[in-house]
Design an enzyme around this catalytic site. Structure first.
Site, PDB file in Angstrom:
ATOM      1  N   ASP A  49     -18.224 -13.328 -10.043  1.00  0.00           N
ATOM      2  CA  ASP A  49     -18.163 -11.800  -9.511  1.00  0.00           C
ATOM      3  C   ASP A  49     -17.538 -11.343 -10.674  1.00  0.00           C
ATOM      4  O   ASP A  49     -16.705 -11.296 -11.099  1.00  0.00           O
ATOM      5  CB  ASP A  49     -17.373 -11.979  -8.480  1.00  0.00           C
ATOM      6  N   GLN A  65     -14.640 -13.686 -12.117  1.00  0.00           N
ATOM      7  CA  GLN A  65     -14.165 -15.019 -11.705  1.00  0.00           C
ATOM      8  C   GLN A  65     -14.565 -15.905 -12.737  1.00  0.00           C
ATOM      9  O   GLN A  65     -15.631 -16.241 -13.373  1.00  0.00           O
ATOM     10  CB  GLN A  65     -14.825 -15.151 -10.412  1.00  0.00           C
TER      11      GLN A  65
END
Length: 847
Positions: A49, A65
């Site tokens: 993400d 992430q």
């Protein structure tokens, strides 16, 4: 307290966020066989993400992430860019905490008023809010803060974490400042809203009206062609709802809708300046790549707007950011080509490659399917973009396509003008396709052999008209440019800016850290420039330009580059932190003539945001002792299953200069605005012959002039059937004049844009926003048709005229052939959307 995470043995003793650059050179790391060259990927390891997207002092921050050993996010990776295209890796930004847990998804903001009290110096604090997670899988989550006082380079955990206690299935906070209630708002999965005055103490709002979906975002979007905005809440897999938000509750006007794109989750950048005004979005493209980077790639950054689509309603549309144009290299253009089964338009003109951008407009004919094939060769199945007329869907496919989550699917195009538009980016291993100005958007990862670079436009079952096709070969964003190969050696020369010629208010200024102790500054008003001459182009051909500059402002600035008096591109100059601190721009691909007769100019144009100080120009040009080697053989086209394939004759294109517009001649003659166009200075010979509605049967030519007071536009229309009998002026005979005076090629109109309509046999003048102050206008009957004439004051356009200024400009002509509504429309350069979208306008230069 801040420490570097290389001291791994003591990281557990401090609540500190680490910053370990993942050192690698672009030449070795970012040139793997299947590495995307302008879709963002992390250097190595796992990425998912996008997180912490925030803009501050000329830099776009992209965190994500990251996991160095396993799958799914553990830390936040950290990258920064001044232009959304060229990214600098900053290593790990926010690291796993032994006491709080993994750093899961979240967002970041600029705390302009220091509401949290984290600011410790002159820089505003960047504050990230994210989910801390200690129990797998996703059962428990709590919300934490980290902050940065050095423009996002290092991050420190807030000692009072967590700021919202742990609960079940509780994650992905997106924070923003709500000016209506003068407080912070955080939207958090699953469908929750919280508010705070200081980012530290949060209260939950009841009955928030937010749908439940991962990675929610909440923001306002402009409605194209309107001054209105609507609130939109987005969440997992591109789902969204449109409605209103009062700071306490979101009220939906729609059911659940599906945005274009096939990303898993995405996020919009916070703190984009109001002077920019865009809602910039990026998503995570979830697939399994073939390389050391895992978890996939980011989509291209796009701009979200709302569009009223006839028969459908208001929908999100997504268009790639204009900054991607900085990657453009060689340019080719075709117009009004008939494509039959077996046509070889691109192959016969030796147009191919692994990095391409195409902007195409088709008018369907008898063909049942049409589109483009890429990465052809070697008997493999090519990568394909196709439109099928039976279901009106655009789709993508490849023999070696990679699976994505969500899967890429065919999407319906709603065309009110009987044309199909495709905007395509071919990356080394990702194909991105935007249909009809962002109404559809598809990303397909694929795998192709390096030698397979063939490309072609095709049709099945009949013919299709390719009304316009622009193709650019693209450079890599990672320092591995892919221009046409130029054998031999390179000669590099440096040209001090202060040795050049100056125009307008530009002046030489002292700067002790500049290479020659001086710079060119004060490039603030339109037409100000510095030009260096006698630039050595070696043996001619593709060359590179690097500009050394300083920018003491707190945000990026821009100026325009001209090569041999031809506009090349707008260049972004990121902040350098001071006027005596210098930085180089990214390499700019240019084309030079052989020898020393070349010129390079930096100029402030209408769409620029002035200004940087210019130190020097460094030019690397080919220096070949022999003539260039011939172009490598073109891969053979894949046979099309047609008994007797025929190809339409096509002219061989040559690279097209970026400026291919019209010039307005400066005049001193007193002009009489009566529509007669009888002054000898008029030259009404530029053809506006691009049909965008119906099958036009008239002809339109125009010319432009200027003086210190006005821009003059004259148009002649030859048409045997003339009507003026409708309520709406655009439904009858008439001429439309479109102006984009700040030359920003925006996808929506702003205060610098105009749409004038002057009708046949009509004494009035229409302007879409009633901005007709001072405009003189007239019409006149002529043999076989009519003519119109306008004098548009520069004061109306907000410009001070000077030679060299370039503005966006277009001409349209409406035709009513049967005493009803408009039947056809011709334009010079643009599209049927000229009345609300300036991105396709041509260029007008004051001569």
């Amino acid at each position: 307290m801040k420490i570097k995470s290389i001291v791994l043995c003591i990281t557990l003793l401090f609540t500190v966020v680490s910053n370990v650059p993942q050192v690698a050179t672009a030449e070795t790391l970012y040139n793997e066989a299947y590495r995307p060259q302008f879709h963002f990927t992390c250097p190595a390891n796992w990425m998912n993400d996008p997180n912490g997207l925030v803009y501050y002092e000329g830099e776009y921050h992209l965190m994500y992430q990251y996991n160095s050993s396993g799958d799914w996010g553990y830390d936040w990776g950290n990258a920064v860019s001044t232009d959304l295209v060229h990214w600098e890796d900053l290593g790990v930004g926010i690291e796993y905490s032994s006491s709080l847990g993994k750093c899961w998804s979240g967002s970041a903001v600029v705390d302009w008023n220091n509401t949290a009290g984290f600011q410790s110096g002159s820089e505003k604090a960047l504050v990230a809010m994210f989910t801390s997670e200690t129990v797998d899988p996703w059962y428990k989550g709590k919300q934490s803060l980290a902050y940065s006082n050095d423009k996002g380079r290092t991050w420190t955990y807030y000692s009072g974490n967590p700021v919202i206690p742990e609960r079940d299935n509780f994650r992905d906070p997106k924070v923003f400042w709500h000016s209506g209630t003068n407080r912070w708002i955080s939207v958090i999965y699953p469908g929750l809203l919280f508010w705070s005055n200081n980012l530290k103490n949060w209260d939950e709002l009841s009955n928030p009206g937010i749908p439940s979906g991962e990675c929610p975002d909440l923001f306002e979007l402009p409605i194209e062609g309107s001054t209105q905005k609507k609130w939109v809440v987005t969440y997992q897999a591109g789902k969204y709802k449109i409605g209103n938000f009062d700071g306490n509750k979101f009220t939906s006007d729609t059911g659940e809708l599906q945005a274009p794109g096939n990303f898993y989750v995405g996020q919009s950048w916070s703190d984009i300046p109001a002077s920019d005004g865009r809602r910039i979005w990026i998503g995570w493209l979830n697939y399994a790549p073939d390389g050391p980077w895992r978890g996939g790639a980011m989509t291209l950054p796009v701009v979200y707007t709302l569009r009223d689509i006839p028969g459908v309603g208001q929908r999100i549309v997504a268009n790639p950011v204009t900054e991607l144009q900085s990657l453009r290299n060689n340019h080719y253009n075709f117009q009004n080509q008939t494509i039959n089964p077996g046509s070889n338009l691109l192959t016969s003109n030796n147009i191919n490659g692994e990095l391409l951008e195409l902007v195409a407009e088709f008018q369907p004919g008898t063909g049942t399917e049409f589109g483009f094939e890429f990465r052809r060769g070697g008997g493999t199945t090519p990568v394909k973009v196709k439109y099928t007329t039976s279901d009106k869907k655009i789709s993508v496919s490849a023999g070696t396509a990679k699976s994505t989550n969500p899967a890429v699917t065919a999407q319906v195009i709603h065309s009110s003008s009987n044309t199909i538009k495709m905007h395509i980016y071919l990356d080394r291993s990702i194909l991105s396709v935007f249909g009809n100005d962002g109404e559809t958007w598809q990303d397909m990862p694929f795998k192709a052999e390096a030698a397979n670079i063939g490309a072609e436009v095709y049709s099945v079952g009949g013919s299709v008209t390719l009304k316009n096709l622009d193709i650019w070969k693209l450079n890599s964003a990672w320092g591995t440019p892919t221009p046409e190969p130029t054998p031999g050696n390179i000669i590099t020369n440096t040209y001090e800016a202060e040795a050049g010629s100056l125009g307008g208010a530009a002046r030489v200024q002292n700067a002790s850290n500049a290479s020659g102790g001086k710079v060119i500054g004060n490039l603030n008003t339109m037409g100000d420039y510095v030009q260096v001459s006698n630039v050595n182009g070696g043996t001619g051909g593709n060359a590179s330009l690097v500009i050394s500059y300083s920018n003491g402002y707190d945000s990026a600035r821009s100026l325009s580059v001209y090569v041999n008096d031809t506009f090349k591109q707008q260049v972004s100059f990121g902040t350098t932190g001071g006027w005596n601190t210098f930085r180089d721009t990214a390499s700019i691909s240019i084309s030079l003539n052989a020898g020393t007769g070349n010129t390079i100019k930096i100029q402030r144009d209408g769409n620029d945001n002035p200004a940087a100080d210019i130190d020097k120009f460094t030019v690397a040009a080919p220096n070949n002792s022999s003539t260039p080697s011939p172009t490598p053989p073109t891969p053979s086209p894949i046979p099309t299953p047609s008994p007797t394939p025929t190809s339409s004759p096509t002219p061989a294109p040559s690279p097209t200069p970026d400026f291919d517009g019209v010039t307005a001649v400066s005049v001193t003659t007193a002009m009489t605005i009566d529509g007669n166009l009888n002054e000898s200075v008029w030259d009404i010979n530029t053809n506006a012959g691009k049909g965008v509605i119906g099958a036009p049967n008239n002809s339109v030519t125009f010319g432009t002039l200027w003086d210190n007071n006005n821009l003059y536009v004259g148009v002649k229309v030859l048409d045997g059937n003339l009507y003026n009998d409708s309520t709406n002026i655009w439904e009858d005979e008439g001429v439309e004049i479109y102006i984009d005076s700040n030359h920003n090629h925006g996808t929506t109109y702003d205060s610098s844009d105009r749409q004038y309509i002057k009708g046949y046999n009509d004494t009035s003048l229409f302007e879409v926003s009633n901005k007709t102050t001072g405009v003189q206008h007239g019409w006149s009957a002529i043999a076989g048709g009519y003519s119109i004439e306008l004098a548009i004051p520069w004061s109306n356009l907000g410009l001070t005229p000077s030679a060299g200024i370039v503005i966006g400009f277009d001409i349209g002509c409406n035709d009513d052939d049967n005493s009803g509504a408009r039947d056809t429309q011709l334009v010079w350069k643009g599209t049927v959307d000229n009345f609300r979208n300036t991105s396709a306008f041509g260029d007008l230069k004051l001569n």
